[in-house]
Design a protein around this motif. Structure first.
Motif, PDB file in Angstrom:
ATOM      1  N   ARG A  17       6.557   3.598 -17.586  1.00 12.77           N
ATOM      2  CA  ARG A  17       7.738   4.037 -16.834  1.00 12.77           C
ATOM      3  C   ARG A  17       7.592   5.458 -16.305  1.00 12.77           C
ATOM      4  O   ARG A  17       8.463   6.310 -16.477  1.00 12.77           O
ATOM      5  N   ILE A  18       6.442   5.705 -15.681  1.00  9.79           N
ATOM      6  CA  ILE A  18       6.202   7.005 -15.063  1.00  9.79           C
ATOM      7  C   ILE A  18       5.813   6.780 -13.614  1.00  9.79           C
ATOM      8  O   ILE A  18       5.340   5.701 -13.234  1.00  9.79           O
ATOM      9  N   GLU A  19       6.013   7.780 -12.773  1.00  8.35           N
ATOM     10  CA  GLU A  19       5.644   7.662 -11.372  1.00  8.35           C
ATOM     11  C   GLU A  19       4.125   7.694 -11.234  1.00  8.35           C
ATOM     12  O   GLU A  19       3.436   8.440 -11.929  1.00  8.35           O
ATOM     13  N   MET A  20       3.628   6.875 -10.350  1.00  2.00           N
ATOM     14  CA  MET A  20       2.197   6.801 -10.115  1.00  2.00           C
ATOM     15  C   MET A  20       1.630   8.185  -9.760  1.00  2.00           C
ATOM     16  O   MET A  20       0.549   8.571 -10.224  1.00  2.00           O
ATOM     17  N   GLU A  21       2.365   8.958  -8.967  1.00  2.00           N
ATOM     18  CA  GLU A  21       1.875  10.249  -8.519  1.00  2.00           C
ATOM     19  C   GLU A  21       1.720  11.223  -9.687  1.00  2.00           C
ATOM     20  O   GLU A  21       0.826  12.074  -9.706  1.00  2.00           O
ATOM     21  N   VAL A  22       2.616  11.123 -10.675  1.00  2.00           N
ATOM     22  CA  VAL A  22       2.505  11.979 -11.859  1.00  2.00           C
ATOM     23  C   VAL A  22       1.251  11.616 -12.649  1.00  2.00           C
ATOM     24  O   VAL A  22       0.499  12.491 -13.088  1.00  2.00           O
ATOM     25  N   PRO A  76      12.843  10.152  -1.117  1.00  2.00           N
ATOM     26  CA  PRO A  76      12.483  10.826  -2.360  1.00  2.00           C
ATOM     27  C   PRO A  76      11.120  11.488  -2.239  1.00  2.00           C
ATOM     28  O   PRO A  76      10.149  10.854  -1.871  1.00  2.00           O
ATOM     29  N   ILE A  77      11.066  12.774  -2.504  1.00  2.00           N
ATOM     30  CA  ILE A  77       9.801  13.487  -2.479  1.00  2.00           C
ATOM     31  C   ILE A  77       9.241  13.453  -3.888  1.00  2.00           C
ATOM     32  O   ILE A  77       9.701  14.148  -4.779  1.00  2.00           O
ATOM     33  N   ARG A  78       8.229  12.605  -4.090  1.00  2.00           N
ATOM     34  CA  ARG A  78       7.727  12.388  -5.440  1.00  2.00           C
ATOM     35  C   ARG A  78       6.347  13.005  -5.654  1.00  2.00           C
ATOM     36  O   ARG A  78       5.833  12.993  -6.752  1.00  2.00           O
ATOM     37  N   ASN A  79       5.757  13.521  -4.571  1.00  2.00           N
ATOM     38  CA  ASN A  79       4.385  13.993  -4.695  1.00  2.00           C
ATOM     39  C   ASN A  79       4.331  15.522  -4.717  1.00  2.00           C
ATOM     40  O   ASN A  79       3.442  16.140  -4.181  1.00  2.00           O
ATOM     41  N   ASN A  80       5.349  16.124  -5.301  1.00  2.00           N
ATOM     42  CA  ASN A  80       5.446  17.581  -5.335  1.00  2.00           C
ATOM     43  C   ASN A  80       5.007  18.041  -6.718  1.00  2.00           C
ATOM     44  O   ASN A  80       5.801  18.095  -7.645  1.00  2.00           O
ATOM     45  N   PHE A  81       3.718  18.370  -6.897  1.00  2.00           N
ATOM     46  CA  PHE A  81       3.160  18.603  -8.213  1.00  2.00           C
ATOM     47  C   PHE A  81       3.333  20.067  -8.618  1.00  2.00           C
ATOM     48  O   PHE A  81       2.748  20.944  -8.028  1.00  2.00           O
ATOM     49  N   ARG A  82       4.097  20.310  -9.656  1.00  2.00           N
ATOM     50  CA  ARG A  82       4.273  21.677 -10.150  1.00  2.00           C
ATOM     51  C   ARG A  82       4.473  21.652 -11.656  1.00  2.00           C
ATOM     52  O   ARG A  82       5.122  20.780 -12.195  1.00  2.00           O
ATOM     53  N   GLN A  91       0.844  -1.200   0.000  1.00  2.00           N
ATOM     54  CA  GLN A  91       0.000   0.000   0.000  1.00  2.00           C
ATOM     55  C   GLN A  91       0.876   1.246   0.000  1.00  2.00           C
ATOM     56  O   GLN A  91       1.899   1.302   0.681  1.00  2.00           O
ATOM     57  N   GLU A  92       0.491   2.244  -0.790  1.00  2.00           N
ATOM     58  CA  GLU A  92       1.240   3.499  -0.834  1.00  2.00           C
ATOM     59  C   GLU A  92       0.559   4.533   0.058  1.00  2.00           C
ATOM     60  O   GLU A  92      -0.643   4.782  -0.074  1.00  2.00           O
ATOM     61  N   LEU A  93       1.313   5.092   0.974  1.00  2.00           N
ATOM     62  CA  LEU A  93       0.809   6.119   1.873  1.00  2.00           C
ATOM     63  C   LEU A  93       1.517   7.439   1.603  1.00  2.00           C
ATOM     64  O   LEU A  93       2.716   7.469   1.333  1.00  2.00           O
ATOM     65  N   VAL A  94       0.748   8.511   1.657  1.00  2.00           N
ATOM     66  CA  VAL A  94       1.336   9.843   1.567  1.00  2.00           C
ATOM     67  C   VAL A  94       1.675  10.279   2.983  1.00  2.00           C
ATOM     68  O   VAL A  94       0.812  10.336   3.860  1.00  2.00           O
ATOM     69  N   ILE A  95       2.962  10.537   3.212  1.00  2.00           N
ATOM     70  CA  ILE A  95       3.456  10.827   4.554  1.00  2.00           C
ATOM     71  C   ILE A  95       3.821  12.295   4.681  1.00  2.00           C
ATOM     72  O   ILE A  95       4.610  12.816   3.885  1.00  2.00           O
ATOM     73  N   PRO A  96       3.252  12.998   5.670  1.00  2.00           N
ATOM     74  CA  PRO A  96       3.653  14.397   5.890  1.00  2.00           C
ATOM     75  C   PRO A  96       5.064  14.467   6.426  1.00  2.00           C
ATOM     76  O   PRO A  96       5.449  13.678   7.295  1.00  2.00           O
TER      77      PRO A  96
END
Length: 395
Positions: A361-366, A327-333, A311-316
């Motif tokens: 081959r892309i990150e799930m968050e993207v 790795p900070i992968r959930n930084n959407f800009r 399971q993938e969790l978003v951690i503060p």
């Protein structure tokens, strides 16, 4: 009388195609029509103010009825979202934010401003509203192709020559039909009472992330009212890293200010995506990242403490935490470059978002951010999503 025509021909309301579209709506889509008109009354005042500010015809306020049934949470099979059914590419063109925390295509005010800017741009390009609205529905590329094939810039002639898709060939007649019905609902025996609900609000500026549920509890205002006014929010916590303007019910500023000053603020610098391993617990993960179990559950929408391997969790990640070690992968800009090199993918039976992300081959968050969807979103065969493609890596 038909309101605010400015650029629309009154005679078009009498066309046979419009009469046929009117009959179809009343005979086969009456429930959709009534629901859309009831929702329309909620947002009508806001629509009117927006079209006046934009200097556009008042008649355009009825477009969200045909687009979404006037529901800010509406989502099409193609991935268009919100009152005005904006695609991710259009949203980014007009600076709407789509990420893990918010999808501003669902924001009634911001999406309306973006849609009207887009419509104004289309009208400036085509010079008439039928073609502008057809391009809004089908995309300018398809309408330009139809114009080249049909050798005319008259929508009604293009329709007769069969160079428009079936949906677009009925889009303008349906629009005129809905305007005609919405202007005179009593004439068509429609039940559109909406209990007086209106989209009116004040703004509370929040400096830090906080639990919206807790804020509502302390202010004595139902959480459902904040959900109604802020449909763009995708979590029960306000976005980290910047100030956020939360819409609150008109006349409720005093209790919300009191609640806000007394509530615990969450100082979140950023977030990291963590994949749960066998034996992990939320408490251990929280300790590892220097945060609290309650905040992890709040951000991820977890009601209990049950988690599972994979399971993938978003951690503060707070200041002084492990921000430099993970790795900070959930930084959407700035996704405009991704949009320009994206393909449209149709979901097939058995597909999962994880499989698609791995295949391309892309990150799930993207992938999630680009399409404005969440980890737990269920996609059905036939749904379409955008996939950013690196030609050197694509399968």
């Amino acid at each position: 009388t038909i309101c605010g025509l400015f650029g629309f021909e009154l005679d078009n309301f009498e066309r046979a195609e419009v009469q046929k579209a009117t009959r179809r709506l009343l005979e086969h889509e009456k429930r959709f029509l009534e629901r859309g008109l009831r929702n329309f009354l909620i947002y009508k005042d806001m629509f009117l103010k927006s079209v006046y500010r934009a200097g556009l015809p008042e008649i355009l306020i009825y477009l969200p009825i045909i687009e979404s049934g006037c529901s800010p949470r509406a989502r099409s099979r193609a991935g268009a979202v919100g009152l005005w059914q904006l695609m991710p590419s259009t949203a980014y063109d007009y600076h709407l934010r789509i990420d893990y925390w918010v999808d501003e295509r669902k924001d009634p005010v911001k999406s309306t401003e973006a849609a009207l800017k887009y419509l104004k741009r289309l009208f400036g390009y085509y010079g008439n509203w039928e073609l502008a609205l057809a391009a809004y529905n089908a995309g300018p590329a398809n309408i330009n192709r139809a114009i080249a094939m049909g050798k005319t810039r008259d929508y009604w002639i293009l329709r007769k020559r069969g160079v428009l898709s079936r949906e677009t060939s009925w889009y303008i007649p349906r629009f005129y039909a809905i305007v005609r019905i919405a202007e005179n609902p009593a004439e068509f025996d429609l039940n559109i009472e909406n209990a007086g609900k209106k989209f009116t609000f004040q703004v509370l500026e929040l400096e830090k992330s906080l639990s919206i549920r807790e804020l509502c509890r302390r202010a004595g205002i139902p959480y459902s009212e904040i959900r109604f006014l802020n449909p763009e929010l995708r979590r029960a916590i306000t976005p980290p890293g910047r100030r956020y303007n939360l819409k609150i019910p008109a006349g409720s500023l005093a209790p919300f200010l009191s609640a806000y000053h007394g509530i615990k603020k969450e100082y979140i610098e950023d977030v990291a995506v963590y994949t749960v391993r066998s034996g992990d617990t939320i408490g251990e993960i929280a300790e590892r990242f220097g945060t609290s179990p309650s905040l992890i559950k709040l951000i991820n929408g977890l009601r209990g403490s049950l988690i599972y391997a994979g399971q993938e969790l978003v951690i503060p990640v707070k200041e002084g935490g492990l921000i430099n070690k993970v790795p900070i992968r959930n930084n959407f800009r700035n996704y405009s470059s991704l949009i320009s090199s994206s393909i449209r993918y149709t979901i097939r039976r058995g597909d999962t978002l994880w499989d698609i992300a791995k295949r391309y081959r892309i990150e799930m968050e993207v992938l999630l951010a680009l399409n404005g969807i969440g980890y737990n979103e269920v996609l059905m065969p036939g749904n379409e999503i955008l996939i950013p493609v690196n030609p050197l890596l694509s399968p």
